[in-house]
Design an enzyme around this catalytic site. Structure first.
Site, PDB file in Angstrom:
ATOM      1  N   CYS A  84       0.794  -1.017  -0.009  1.00 36.07           N
ATOM      2  CA  CYS A  84       0.205  -0.066  -0.075  1.00 36.07           C
ATOM      3  C   CYS A  84       0.923   1.181  -0.056  1.00 36.07           C
ATOM      4  CB  CYS A  84      -0.840  -0.063   1.124  1.00 36.07           C
ATOM      5  SG  CYS A  84      -1.966   1.472   1.146  1.00 36.07           S
ATOM      6  N   CYS A 450     -35.439  40.317  20.697  1.00 38.03           N
ATOM      7  CA  CYS A 450     -36.319  39.169  20.383  1.00 38.03           C
ATOM      8  C   CYS A 450     -36.935  39.543  18.973  1.00 38.03           C
ATOM      9  CB  CYS A 450     -37.524  39.173  21.460  1.00 38.03           C
ATOM     10  SG  CYS A 450     -38.823  40.554  21.330  1.00 38.03           S
ATOM     11  N   CYS A 453     -38.767  42.553  18.769  1.00 34.96           N
ATOM     12  CA  CYS A 453     -37.824  43.814  18.550  1.00 34.96           C
ATOM     13  C   CYS A 453     -37.329  43.979  17.057  1.00 34.96           C
ATOM     14  CB  CYS A 453     -36.453  43.615  19.550  1.00 34.96           C
ATOM     15  SG  CYS A 453     -36.490  43.497  21.300  1.00 34.96           S
TER      16      CYS A 453
END
Length: 543
Positions: A84, A450, A453
């Site tokens: 390999c 949020c 907001c």
């Protein structure tokens, strides 16, 4: 030049002949096989060099004689002498230069062989053991972290005997059934052994095929582990099993093998003392331990990051965004460990939904939360899901670690922002207009903006998604009613953005709380990712 032409093959053969390689034959799979010598560490080594006539796969190199210095175990050399020298998938071969690429591979093979002989790559052997463990079948491991008891089973799959490790056979049986394997698992004895030595293959005799060879191999690695295997086998022999499974936990991986006792004679079992030599001929089957447990599946693709395991997450809205998002969160660990994934939606799956929904025909006229519960359960049977076919206003969200609003309904977004405890983060994911952009906003701290907001900011022409005026497009009429059209990929974009923000949240990554992604190239991004604070005019945050 056509890389598959006869001329290309002839040119490569001619060049290799100049390097001392002579044509031998064509292999059964059509590869060209030549015999020659590699020069490494001052010596020559006879090899077979095979190349793909299409020049797509890397050439193969097999040592006809493994150097004695590399016996019995060496890195990058298998039991048949295969070398390999390049990992598959790590290089791109140039099919337009077959001669050049072939010579480059030959030189690479010589270089790697020299490093192997010089003991420069010994650690690689441990890393690549899985490739050398020539398993006959799989050992399926469906075991949760820190199990109290792990049992073993055998099951017939396509005429082969597979083994299974499980700490919950009901869950594992469901997994196998969903995978199309309906045979009933049969309990078998299992021995779990631990070794401090990393596994390595032998180069002189591999793979092991009986108890004698498995013990000889283990003796080279870890004599204590070898003794434990032999002792366990002698104990098992008295129990009259047909099959016994051994699972070895090594520093890098788990590997397994089963021992077939069917040929072990009854009179030998009854002996007070069983001669160890009597079990040496018993055949063994190596098994690759393949994990299918939820922890492995959900963490494999997010290394060095925390998954959603143990988190209690609720998705409000299982529609065009929530369906895709729920699936992604399950793949990131939601609903595993001590956590659960709650799906909330009181709506029904209708034909008009299917053009951009995760669900399809099998879910038609079902509640969306229930249908998604079934669908994700089939894909991820280890996930704990709770489906609630209710309105969000009817559900107690106390104790959640994260709530996600995927409804796209502005009024519900305001209600959730007002209703949830400040200690519960709220992620809102939605599609702007007729699919021109997708956005996500998470509020996890008191001073984070949020959803209400953001709407206050937008009324002041701030923090908008696009520079242009947001188009208003509707379609539909009659009984179907009006709806906002956008293609299915926009839903996926919104879900992707939501999943991205959830993963950042659970990993504690300091993130931009408001994120926008343009999904229609005709429009221009107005607001880059940022972290807006509460709006002074927001009635929810002000109170």
């Amino acid at each position: 030049m056509n890389p598959e032409s006869v001329d290309s093959i002839a040119n490569v053969v001619a060049v290799l002949k100049n390097r001392g390689f002579n044509f031998e034959r064509r292999s059964n799979d059509g590869w060209i096989v030549l015999k020659g010598l590699l020069t490494a560490a001052g010596e020559v080594h006879p090899v077979l060099f095979s190349f793909d006539p299409k020049f797509i796969e890397i050439p193969r190199v097999r040592l006809l004689k493994v150097p004695s210095s590399l016996l019995p175990i060496a890195p990058h050399i298998d039991g048949n002498g295969g070398l390999c020298y390049i990992a598959n998938g790590t290089v791109t071969l140039d099919i337009c230069d077959p001669v050049g690429q072939t010579l480059a591979c030959l030189e690479r093979a010589e270089n790697i062989l020299e490093k192997i002989i010089n003991n420069e790559l010994i650690e690689d052997l441990e890393e690549e053991f899985f490739a050398y463990w020539n398993f006959g079948t799989f050992c399926i491991s469906d075991v949760a972290p820190q199990p109290t008891l792990v049992l073993a089973f055998s099951i017939d799959i396509s005429g082969s005997t597979w083994t299974i490790l499980s700490d919950n056979i009901d869950r594992t049986s469901r997994l196998l059934m969903l995978a199309g394997h309906k045979s009933k698992p049969k309990p078998i004895p299992v021995y779990h052994l631990k070794t401090s030595t990393k596994a390595r293959p032998r180069t002189d005799s591999w793979p092991p095929n009986d108890v004698k060879s498995i013990l000889a191999w283990q003796g080279k690695l870890d004599s204590n582990c070898r003794k434990k295997i032999e002792s366990s086998l002698l104990t098992a022999a008295k129990l009259a099993p047909t099959l016994v499974l051994f699972v070895i936990n090594s520093p890098l991986m788990k590997y397994a093998f089963s021992v077939d006792f069917s040929s072990f004679k009854k009179n030998q079992r009854k002996s007070k003392f069983i001669d160890a030599r009597s079990i040496y001929p018993l055949p063994i089957t190596p098994h690759a331990v393949i994990r299918v447990d939820s922890e492995y599946i959900t963490t494999r693709n997010i290394p060095n990051r925390v998954s959603l395991a143990d988190k209690r997450i609720a998705i409000v809205g299982c529609g065009t965004i929530g369906g895709f998002l729920a699936e992604q969160l399950a793949k990131m660990g939601a609903g595993t460990g001590k956590g659960h994934l709650m799906l909330i939606d009181d709506d029904i799956m209708m034909p008009q939904n299917m053009g951009r929904h995760r669900l399809g025909i099998p879910s038609l006229f079902m509640n969306k939360a229930d249908a998604l519960f079934i669908e994700i359960g089939m894909q991820s049977p280890g996930v704990h899901i709770v489906s609630l076919p209710k309105k969000a206003q009817q559900v107690d969200l106390t104790g959640m670690d994260l709530v996600i609003d995927a409804t796209g309904e502005e009024s519900l977004g305001h209600w959730l922002a007002n209703k949830l405890s400040p200690n519960i983060p709220l992620l809102t994911v939605w599609i702007d207009g007729p699919g021109v952009a997708v956005r996500g906003l998470i509020k996890s701290k008191a001073d984070d903006a949020c959803f209400r907001c953001l709407k206050e900011y937008e009324r002041q022409k701030q923090l908008t998604s696009i520079v242009e005026e947001l188009p208003k497009v509707t379609a539909g009429a009659g009984c179907e009613g009006l709806y906002v059209p956008f293609p299915a990929y926009v839903s996926s974009h919104a879900a992707n953005l939501g999943a991205e923000m959830v993963l950042d949240w659970v990993n504690g990554i300091t993130m931009k709380n408001l994120r926008t992604r343009i999904t229609d190239s005709k429009y221009t991004l107005a607001t880059s990712d940022c972290s807006p604070t509460t709006h002074p005019g927001c009635p929810l945050c002000r109170t």
